[in-house]
Design a protein around this motif. Structure first.
Motif, PDB file in Angstrom:
ATOM      1  N   LEU A  27     -15.954 -21.303 -11.406  1.00  0.00           N
ATOM      2  CA  LEU A  27     -14.469 -22.103 -12.216  1.00  0.00           C
ATOM      3  C   LEU A  27     -15.411 -21.815 -13.506  1.00  0.00           C
ATOM      4  O   LEU A  27     -15.033 -21.688 -14.470  1.00  0.00           O
ATOM      5  CB  LEU A  27     -14.046 -23.463 -12.249  1.00  0.00           C
ATOM      6  CG  LEU A  27     -13.367 -23.987 -11.433  1.00  0.00           C
ATOM      7  CD1 LEU A  27     -12.992 -25.674 -11.322  1.00  0.00           C
ATOM      8  CD2 LEU A  27     -11.807 -23.079 -12.095  1.00  0.00           C
ATOM      9  N   GLY A  30     -14.506 -18.388 -14.794  1.00  0.00           N
ATOM     10  CA  GLY A  30     -13.664 -18.029 -15.021  1.00  0.00           C
ATOM     11  C   GLY A  30     -12.981 -18.522 -15.986  1.00  0.00           C
ATOM     12  O   GLY A  30     -11.986 -17.887 -16.869  1.00  0.00           O
ATOM     13  N   VAL A  31     -13.148 -19.886 -16.047  1.00  0.00           N
ATOM     14  CA  VAL A  31     -12.633 -20.283 -18.093  1.00  0.00           C
ATOM     15  C   VAL A  31     -13.999 -20.088 -19.216  1.00  0.00           C
ATOM     16  O   VAL A  31     -13.497 -19.430 -19.925  1.00  0.00           O
ATOM     17  CB  VAL A  31     -12.977 -21.847 -17.429  1.00  0.00           C
ATOM     18  CG1 VAL A  31     -12.988 -22.312 -19.596  1.00  0.00           C
ATOM     19  CG2 VAL A  31     -12.841 -23.195 -16.752  1.00  0.00           C
ATOM     20  N   GLY A  34     -11.981 -15.911 -19.903  1.00  0.00           N
ATOM     21  CA  GLY A  34     -10.487 -16.636 -19.658  1.00  0.00           C
ATOM     22  C   GLY A  34     -10.151 -16.867 -20.935  1.00  0.00           C
ATOM     23  O   GLY A  34      -9.469 -16.789 -21.968  1.00  0.00           O
ATOM     24  N   THR A 123     -14.311 -11.235 -10.742  1.00  0.00           N
ATOM     25  CA  THR A 123     -14.254 -11.805  -9.421  1.00  0.00           C
ATOM     26  C   THR A 123     -15.285 -10.858  -8.758  1.00  0.00           C
ATOM     27  O   THR A 123     -15.947 -11.922  -7.865  1.00  0.00           O
ATOM     28  CB  THR A 123     -13.177 -11.229  -9.178  1.00  0.00           C
ATOM     29  OG1 THR A 123     -12.587  -9.914  -9.158  1.00  0.00           O
ATOM     30  CG2 THR A 123     -12.084 -12.253  -9.874  1.00  0.00           C
ATOM     31  N   VAL A 142     -10.701 -18.660  -6.632  1.00  0.00           N
ATOM     32  CA  VAL A 142     -10.617 -19.682  -7.403  1.00  0.00           C
ATOM     33  C   VAL A 142     -11.288 -18.658  -9.038  1.00  0.00           C
ATOM     34  O   VAL A 142     -10.470 -18.871  -9.768  1.00  0.00           O
ATOM     35  CB  VAL A 142     -12.162 -20.406  -7.087  1.00  0.00           C
ATOM     36  CG1 VAL A 142     -12.855 -21.869  -8.555  1.00  0.00           C
ATOM     37  CG2 VAL A 142     -11.559 -21.792  -6.396  1.00  0.00           C
ATOM     38  N   THR A 143     -11.680 -17.813  -9.063  1.00  0.00           N
ATOM     39  CA  THR A 143     -11.913 -16.542  -9.926  1.00  0.00           C
ATOM     40  C   THR A 143     -10.630 -16.501 -10.823  1.00  0.00           C
ATOM     41  O   THR A 143     -10.376 -16.165 -12.448  1.00  0.00           O
ATOM     42  CB  THR A 143     -13.738 -15.716  -9.926  1.00  0.00           C
ATOM     43  OG1 THR A 143     -14.620 -16.265  -9.238  1.00  0.00           O
ATOM     44  CG2 THR A 143     -13.880 -15.477 -11.116  1.00  0.00           C
ATOM     45  N   SER A 146      -7.769 -19.317 -11.690  1.00  0.00           N
ATOM     46  CA  SER A 146      -8.269 -19.388 -13.968  1.00  0.00           C
ATOM     47  C   SER A 146      -7.970 -18.693 -14.260  1.00  0.00           C
ATOM     48  O   SER A 146      -8.121 -19.246 -15.446  1.00  0.00           O
ATOM     49  CB  SER A 146     -10.264 -20.018 -12.742  1.00  0.00           C
ATOM     50  OG  SER A 146     -10.908 -19.406 -12.555  1.00  0.00           O
ATOM     51  N   LEU A 150      -5.812 -18.452 -17.767  1.00  0.00           N
ATOM     52  CA  LEU A 150      -6.202 -18.528 -18.586  1.00  0.00           C
ATOM     53  C   LEU A 150      -6.408 -17.542 -19.314  1.00  0.00           C
ATOM     54  O   LEU A 150      -6.006 -17.623 -21.012  1.00  0.00           O
ATOM     55  CB  LEU A 150      -7.903 -19.333 -18.513  1.00  0.00           C
ATOM     56  CG  LEU A 150      -8.054 -20.498 -18.405  1.00  0.00           C
ATOM     57  CD1 LEU A 150      -9.711 -21.197 -18.464  1.00  0.00           C
ATOM     58  CD2 LEU A 150      -7.282 -21.554 -19.773  1.00  0.00           C
TER      59      LEU A 150
END
Length: 248
Positions: A27, A30-31, A34, A123, A142-143, A146, A150
């Motif tokens: 996360l 990803g965040v 993103g 990823t 998850v990567t 998210s 985003l």
């Protein structure tokens, strides 16, 4: 055989990281990445692409470096075919990532076409850092999820907010995507050959920028890898010949 090799590469036991730790790390990536989709949305809209075109690029292409390369070349007045070719060659690396991830993740055949959309730098980095197949699958999922959600949401917000920002060039947001890409790439350059390829690619890209049409320098920079590898092969071949001469 490939299955056994992949399993061996990510650990033969079940003592991997806790699922919660994998989710937290995934996360985080990803965040963080993103949110830079906002910069792409602003840059794309400022380059003259419509809201639909901008959002379609993030939904369908979904590889930041290629997207920034495409809109950057178009903004500089480059030929659309040349711009698309440059973006394509930047995205080819994802195919090589996929070869490795297919072994590590070993996903069911029905899921692979969908998972392929998420095979990107981030990823791949998160997945290959995991010690077991279970944690690799969690990290990839998850990567990918998210980041995809985003990136597309912030692309939309950036494109909508481009007019409110005014002159997008003054904000320097077009540098956000390449900066993220370089931050991910730099730790991977561990050998002298890898650093030589990266250095030559930078020299070709920047050196040819003033003399070639927009988008073409990116294509020429791709010649760095075969050039360095060819020189490295000749150097090693010459070293082996010297050793043989000494043995005689």
């Amino acid at each position: 055989m490939a299955e056994q090799t992949a399993l061996a590469d990510i650990g033969a036991d079940d003592r991997g990281k806790p699922d919660a730790a994998v989710v937290r790390d995934a996360l985080g990536v990803g965040v963080a990445v993103g949110l830079s989709g906002f910069a792409f949305g602003v840059t794309s809209a400022g380059s003259g692409l419509t809201l639909l075109q901008t959002c379609a690029l993030s939904l369908l292409v979904f590889t930041g470096a290629s997207q920034f390369a495409l809109v950057g070349a178009l903004a500089a007045g480059g030929n659309p075919l040349t711009a698309a070719a440059g973006a394509f060659f930047l995205g080819v690396r994802n195919a090589f990532y996929g070869l490795r991830l297919s072994q590590v993740l070993a996903l069911p055949r029905g899921i692979r076409p969908l998972a392929a959309q998420w095979v990107i730098d981030e990823t791949t980095a998160v997945t290959l850092a995991q010690p077991t197949r279970r944690s690799a699958r969690i990290g990839f999922t998850v990567t990918g999820l998210s980041l995809y959600v985003l990136w597309n949401l912030t692309t939309l917000l950036g494109a909508l907010g481009a007019k409110a920002l005014g002159d997008t060039d003054a904000w320097g947001l077009d540098a956000a995507g390449p900066a993220v890409f370089l931050a991910l790439l730099a730790p991977m350059l561990k050998t002298a050959t890898e650093r030589a390829v990266a250095g030559l690619a930078v020299l070709l890209g920047l050196g040819l920028l003033p003399v070639l049409p927009a988008g073409v320098p990116v294509l020429m920079a791709a010649l760095a890898a075969p050039t360095v590898l060819c020189l490295e092969g000749r150097r090693k071949g010459g070293a082996r010949d010297d050793v043989r001469e000494e043995d005689r």
